[in-house]
Design a protein around this motif. Structure first.
Motif, PDB file in Angstrom:
ATOM      1  N   VAL A   1     -19.363  26.648  -9.157  1.00 50.53           N
ATOM      2  CA  VAL A   1     -18.704  27.897  -9.538  1.00 50.53           C
ATOM      3  C   VAL A   1     -17.371  27.612 -10.233  1.00 50.53           C
ATOM      4  CG1 VAL A   1     -17.695  30.043  -8.666  1.00 50.53           C
ATOM      5  CG2 VAL A   1     -19.827  29.165  -7.685  1.00 50.53           C
ATOM      6  N   CYS A   2     -16.562  26.699  -9.649  1.00 49.92           N
ATOM      7  CA  CYS A   2     -15.191  26.529 -10.169  1.00 49.92           C
ATOM      8  C   CYS A   2     -14.853  25.081 -10.513  1.00 49.92           C
ATOM      9  CB  CYS A   2     -14.183  27.073  -9.158  1.00 49.92           C
ATOM     10  SG  CYS A   2     -13.881  25.954  -7.783  1.00 49.92           S
TER      11      CYS A   2
ATOM     12  N   CYS B   1     -18.047  21.672  -7.315  1.00 54.60           N
ATOM     13  CA  CYS B   1     -18.486  23.052  -7.123  1.00 54.60           C
ATOM     14  C   CYS B   1     -19.069  23.592  -8.429  1.00 54.60           C
ATOM     15  CB  CYS B   1     -17.291  23.899  -6.705  1.00 54.60           C
ATOM     16  SG  CYS B   1     -17.635  25.669  -6.676  1.00 54.60           S
TER      17      CYS B   1
ATOM     18  N   CYS C   1     -16.821  24.528  -1.068  1.00 53.62           N
ATOM     19  CA  CYS C   1     -15.845  24.179  -2.092  1.00 53.62           C
ATOM     20  C   CYS C   1     -14.448  24.356  -1.513  1.00 53.62           C
ATOM     21  CB  CYS C   1     -16.014  25.049  -3.330  1.00 53.62           C
ATOM     22  SG  CYS C   1     -14.673  24.808  -4.517  1.00 53.62           S
TER      23      CYS C   1
ATOM     24  N   CYS D   1     -12.627  27.361  -4.167  1.00 53.54           N
ATOM     25  CA  CYS D   1     -13.042  28.774  -4.187  1.00 53.54           C
ATOM     26  C   CYS D   1     -13.749  29.173  -2.887  1.00 53.54           C
ATOM     27  CB  CYS D   1     -13.914  29.069  -5.400  1.00 53.54           C
ATOM     28  SG  CYS D   1     -15.580  28.407  -5.321  1.00 53.54           S
TER      29      CYS D   1
HETATM   30 ZN    ZN Z   1     -15.473  26.323  -6.124  1.00 57.68          ZN
END
Ligand code: ZN
Ligand code: SAH
Ligand code: TMP
Length: 405
Positions: free
Chosen positions: A11-12, A9, A50, A53
């Motif tokens: 983002v995270c 992912c 994901c 998240c």
């Molecule tokens: Zn994520």
């Protein structure tokens, strides 16, 4: 330039679970000269969730310079509905803001109103011609991508922002963490980050898989925006539904603890729980629906061709690129697409190379069927093209399923 593929992912760093493969796709707004034999860029348009998240995102990212460059064709001011919307947004910001920053200001549809009110502002717009249009409208523009580096430079020069606004842009930027670190560096203590974008809940409700393309890297929910914000000290404090682009969501974020979240946030989170929007099962059902639409659409168009009936497309939208390339529909099934945008006319669509003709070509003579790619403008188009139906023509749509109007 090559695409970057990642199993993690963006983002995270969590694990990605892929649920939809829309096949090999071109840059969706890269309309070509007919007969252009240079190799065409392609990438695999696959969508994943994901497991940590819940953010829904593309698996491969197209290099940003291939999408957003001197000749990027989209203009916010091209539609009256969008001009009205951005005027309202600007007036709202003017009530509280004394320094307003926009990410992806395009031709200045929003910031020109701020500029006319004499309020301090800066717009980031990497696409050259769009940035110049904004400058001509009186907007202070940086012809640059917004990221952490650019945000820190702006904060050092001009101090904290009251509002950072991104419409139809935040979801376009794979390196969302860099943007959020930039917002963290730029936003004043009580400032707000306002994000307007497509909403995963709407895409699933309509099965509008054609809203997924190279530019639309993320599909947001309140769950995923909340999770992404919290990784960078931001809290989700409000959500509002918008009518633009056939339905969008406005997410407002602020520094954690500085604003009390509105009841709408908890309500939307609860609604998402109920609809299973944060989980994988709803996404897998969506993928099954998308495959059915492809099979139905190809079968319908093949049947019309075998009966000698003529089909043209209406609106050479970015959405049409996803449909045509995923379904492998070419000029043999859709002879041309009519479109009002001069920069698209007499070019061919990316990937499948269907010719694009001016809107006037629609009636010369009318086709038997019109495949409506600009379905988010259906009301306006059907009202203007009433003569087509009187002449016996039929509209063919593919969302939420293949049907005739
Ligand atoms: Zn994520
Ligand atoms: N905000 C406008 C334009 C949306 S199109 C509207 O809602 O109508 C997306 C715009 O974002 C394009 O003009 C593109 O050039 C710009 N863009 C893409 N990546 C960007 C980035 N990293 N920073 C700033 N603008 C970006
Ligand atoms: P977009 O959805 O990717 O912004 O593209 C909309 C396209 O549809 C744009 O190229 C203009 C075209 N269009 C028409 O040709 N006729 C119309 O009446 C409308 C509303 C749009």
């Amino acid at each position: 330039m090559t695409v970057t593929e990642r199993a993690a992912c963006r983002v995270c760093g969590g694990d990605l679970e892929e649920f939809l493969d829309l096949g090999r796709q071109p840059v969706s707004q890269s309309f070509r000269e007919p007969g252009d034999a240079t190799p065409e860029f392609g990438f695999r348009l696959a969508v994943a969730r994901c497991s940590s998240c819940t953010m829904v995102q593309l698996v491969e990212a197209v290099p940003r310079e291939l999408m957003f460059h001197e000749h990027y064709p989209f203009r916010s001011s091209g539609s009256a509905a969008l001009r009205d919307h951005f005027g309202r947004v600007a007036r709202r910001f003017l009530e509280t803001g004394t320094f307003i920053v926009e990410i992806g200001c395009n031709d200045g549809a929003m910031l020109a109103v701020v500029a006319r009110a004499g309020v301090r502002h800066v717009g980031f717009e990497p696409s050259g011609q769009a940035a110049r249009a904004a400058r001509d409208a009186g907007v202070r523009v940086r012809t640059d991508f917004f990221d952490e580096h650019a945000a820190r430079a702006l904060a050092a020069e001009e101090g904290p922002a009251d509002v950072v606004y991104a419409a139809n842009t935040m979801g376009h930027i794979p390196d969302l963490p860099s943007v959020l670190r930039g917002v963290d560096a730029l936003l004043g203590p009580d400032g707000v980050l306002v994000v307007e974008d497509f909403y995963l809940g709407d895409v699933l409700a309509r099965t509008s898989f054609d809203q997924i393309n190279d530019e639309h890297f993320y599909l947001f929910t309140a769950h995923s925006v909340l999770a992404a914000g919290r990784l960078h000290g931001l809290d989700l404090i409000d959500v509002e539904r918008l009518a633009v682009h056939g339905g969008e969501m406005r997410f407002t974020l602020a520094r954690a603890g500085r604003h009390t979240p509105s009841p709408a946030v908890a309500a939307l989170l609860a609604e998402e729980e109920e609809r299973g929007l944060a989980g994988l099962a709803a996404l897998c059902r969506f993928a099954t629906d998308v495959a059915r639409i492809r099979d139905d659409l190809v079968a319908t168009l093949s049947d019309l061709r075998s009966r000698g009936l003529r089909v043209v497309g209406y609106g050479a939208t970015a959405k049409s690129a996803t449909v045509l390339n995923f379904c492998e529909i070419g000029p043999d099934l859709v002879s041309f697409i009519c479109d009002t945008t001069p920069a698209k006319q007499n070019r061919v669509t990316p990937g499948r190379h269907i010719p694009i003709r001016p809107a006037t070509a629609f009636a010369e003579p009318y086709p038997d069927y019109a495949l409506l790619f600009a379905w988010d403008h259906a009301e306006q188009i059907l009202a203007r093209e009433q003569e087509f139906r009187r002449a016996g023509g039929r509209w063919l749509l593919y969302v939420p399923d293949v049907h005739l109007l």
